[in-house]
Design an enzyme around this catalytic site. Structure first.
Site, short mmCIF file in Angstrom:
data_model
loop_
_atom_site.label_atom_id
_atom_site.label_comp_id
_atom_site.label_asym_id
_atom_site.label_seq_id
_atom_site.Cartn_x
_atom_site.Cartn_y
_atom_site.Cartn_z
NE ARG A 208 -3.94 -2.13 2.13
CZ ARG A 208 -3.74 -3.08 3.05
NH1 ARG A 208 -2.80 -2.93 3.97
NH2 ARG A 208 -4.47 -4.17 3.04
CE LYS B 271 -1.50 13.03 -14.88
NZ LYS B 271 -2.04 13.30 -16.23
CD GLU C 265 5.36 15.21 -23.50
OE1 GLU C 265 4.82 16.23 -23.00
OE2 GLU C 265 4.74 14.15 -23.72
CE LYS D 198 4.40 16.61 -15.24
NZ LYS D 198 4.44 15.35 -15.99
CD GLU E 156 -4.89 15.31 -15.80
OE1 GLU E 156 -3.74 14.88 -15.59
OE2 GLU E 156 -5.53 15.07 -16.82
NE ARG F 231 -0.38 16.26 -13.35
CZ ARG F 231 0.38 15.54 -12.56
NH1 ARG F 231 0.24 15.68 -11.25
NH2 ARG F 231 1.24 14.67 -13.02
CG ASN G 257 -2.90 15.28 -20.45
OD1 ASN G 257 -1.85 14.65 -20.36
ND2 ASN G 257 -3.81 15.28 -19.49
CG HIS H 111 -0.41 14.05 -24.02
ND1 HIS H 111 0.26 15.19 -24.43
CD2 HIS H 111 0.49 13.36 -23.27
CE1 HIS H 111 1.48 15.19 -23.93
NE2 HIS H 111 1.65 14.09 -23.22
CG HIS I 174 -2.85 8.90 -24.86
ND1 HIS I 174 -3.43 9.25 -23.67
CD2 HIS I 174 -1.51 9.02 -24.69
CE1 HIS I 174 -2.48 9.59 -22.81
NE2 HIS I 174 -1.31 9.47 -23.40
CG HIS J 259 4.33 9.58 -24.90
ND1 HIS J 259 2.96 9.46 -24.91
CD2 HIS J 259 4.59 10.69 -24.15
CE1 HIS J 259 2.42 10.45 -24.20
NE2 HIS J 259 3.39 11.21 -23.74
#
Lengths: 362, 362
Positions: free
Chosen positions: B121, B143, B185, B227, B237, B241, B245, B248, B252, B265
């Protein structure tokens, strides 16, 4: 005439949430306000779905309610089964505004909760526990996770629900071994933190065995209140919360040794609590009569008091070495300073631990 | 003579952490103070291990340092590979006091981070990104996650590291396609939030292509600072935030369509950013000349500007329907109000989106 609806609050700042306890609440209590998006996925299993799924769906008026039905059993608390939840969410195109609802016992709750913690990095979650064990323990406090072949609950996350709904009527269909397993955790609260509750349990254990609804409701309320108190002080188990694991280190070793699912969690915890009481006695904290009281109460709750035949002290030592409470190689256990007062400690003699293990292993 | 060591701070209250940037830091910078227990597990891959594992181990004096070497590639960013990390942790009996260290690119960072978020955890985590893309993007912000056959990064968690160490020397061994992918990026930060940085990039793009160490270091510092600012405002997010993206959602879709790993990517994001710029122009926010500037800069960074042959508007629409930014069935995209200013919005005309898709799909 339904019993009084009672409500408790788990106090965790902006992550606070209510536990609603009562008879006949499922399908009547409106849970839609705890599901902010317009979609819900109910996660349940093949045993619970025929009994309660329809009523659970009725608890979310105005929402689009999907469901996924998992196979029933601790042996399915693994990645493959967890992935059935992700498959359902993705096939039905649920977004991060969705709400997952766990309808079932601890296995369903732990898996649905872990799916909620990790689907799109976290979505809303509601617990509707239908076993005594999950009502008094796993549905409260935010622990979620799955098992790994090398250890129980080794993969997981802390993820608090938006609400917990406990309908005591769901206990009417519970097998008696699972009632007893739940009582193990109820008794635990008396042992670790509340001597008055322990005495109340000694007075009322037969009525609990008979599933007297009023007495059950009181036992659940007091158990949840105790757990909510502890979790509010220590959400992420930095300290106090570990006392909730009385008997669990021994118990997890039993569960891992026998393969998940052949012993019920509460049964393993019962034996583990008696072993912890025995070690506490050897360490000088408990009297013989205290251990006897623990044993008698567990016995009256129809719980096992010894590990499975063939399990050796060496089995215990190997399996306990990976327990999450351990710190830098040193084994830590929850022991009793007195009845009603638990402590997490590494300061016991190895010799006493070996004597306890030898005493219980046949 | 090594360059100046520069340090940034990601400001997240009790989860704040430093980003240390400089040349030749790996193996010299002492990271032991960020690993509170006495054990560390370095997670890396088969390409990076021979180059940098030994130096990374030297960054943790006094600790017992284990390592696990994963296969290299986005197609391994799945549960089976993640489980190799859990296997290593459990076989070597790491407790919840352990620290996981990601040594590699974004895939290693995302998987090691998700393992750190979920092992027992949650355990401590340190990022040592070795690609430009991971240095300026994925190693900062917490993330973590893995892919699902039905969607990229669909399973994951927010889990902030204790520290990020960026050694610009590691870029000397990076394939040129990965340098370009990282620059996508870098350019993104200029587009979404910093017109001055965009101008600086237009001036310095050739020196970046040539891996001028001083210029690279400056680009990484400004990218991380951008960032860190955004993440400090909106860790999970909820709002701002999402502007990170840009490109993206389209990107994606390209990555999912082609199968993870066949497009880098950053390459997919490059095409996606140009598509987003085109849609922003159709929506009336950007001038033709603005889109031209974006295209020229991406082209000078040697990045692709169109989706793969055979990919249709319908492919895009289907794949974009499961994007995490969507709210209750409505597609949301990051568009540009102007160069240097991004916004997350559902208010674009479907017709314009279809025109953009038709324009880019051959």
């Amino acid at each position: 005439m339904p019993e009084a609806r009672r409500e408790l609050r788990v106090d965790l700042g902006e992550r606070s949430y209510p536990i609603v306890i009562g008879q006949g609440l499922l399908g009547k209590e409106d849970l839609a306000s705890f599901a902010p998006g317009d979609r819900v996925l109910i996660v349940t299993n093949a045993s619970v779905a025929p009994l309660y799924l329809e009523r659970a769906q009725a608890s979310f008026p105005g929402k689009q309610v999907d469901s996924v039905i998992l196979p029933d059993g601790e042996r399915y608390k693994n990645w493959e089964t967890l992935n059935l939840i992700f498959d359902a969410l993705l096939e039905k195109k649920h977004t991060r505004k969705t709400t997952l609802v766990a309808l079932g016992g601890g296995v369903v709750g732990d898996m649905a909760g872990f799916a909620a913690a990790t689907y799109q990095r976290g979505v809303n979650f509601i617990q509707i526990p239908t076993t005594l064990l999950s009502q008094v323990d796993s549905s409260v406090g935010g622990k979620t996770g799955i098992n790994h072949p090398l250890g129980k609950n080794m993969i997981g996350a802390f993820h608090q629900p938006q609400a917990v709904l406990i309908d005591t009527d769901t206990l009417s269909t519970l097998p008696s071994s699972e009632m007893s397993a739940g009582l193990a955790e109820v008794i635990k609260y008396g042992l670790i933190r509340d001597i008055e509750f322990l005495k109340w349990l000694e007075t009322n254990i037969d009525r609990l065995n008979d599933r007297d609804s009023r007495v059950l409701s009181e036992a659940i309320f007091r158990s949840c209140a105790c757990k909510a108190d502890v979790v509010a002080v220590d959400e992420r188990e930095g300290g106090l919360r570990a006392i909730l694991n009385l008997g669990h280190t021994f118990g997890h070793a039993i569960e891992t040794h026998t393969g998940y699912g052949s012993w019920l969690h509460g049964e393993a915890v019962s034996t583990g609590m008696l072993m912890a009481a025995d070690l506490s006695r050897r360490s000088g904290s408990l009297a013989d009569a205290d251990v006897e009281r623990v044993q008698v109460l567990l016995e009256r709750a129809r719980l096992p008091l010894v590990p499975p035949a063939g399990m050796t002290p060496q089995h215990f030592m190997t399996l306990m070495a990976v327990d999450k409470k351990n710190v830098d190689g040193s084994l830590r256990l929850v022991l009793l300073e007195s009845l009603g007062k638990a402590v997490v400690t590494s300061s016991f003699r190895n010799e006493d631990l070996h004597d306890t293990l030898a005493h219980f292993c046949h």
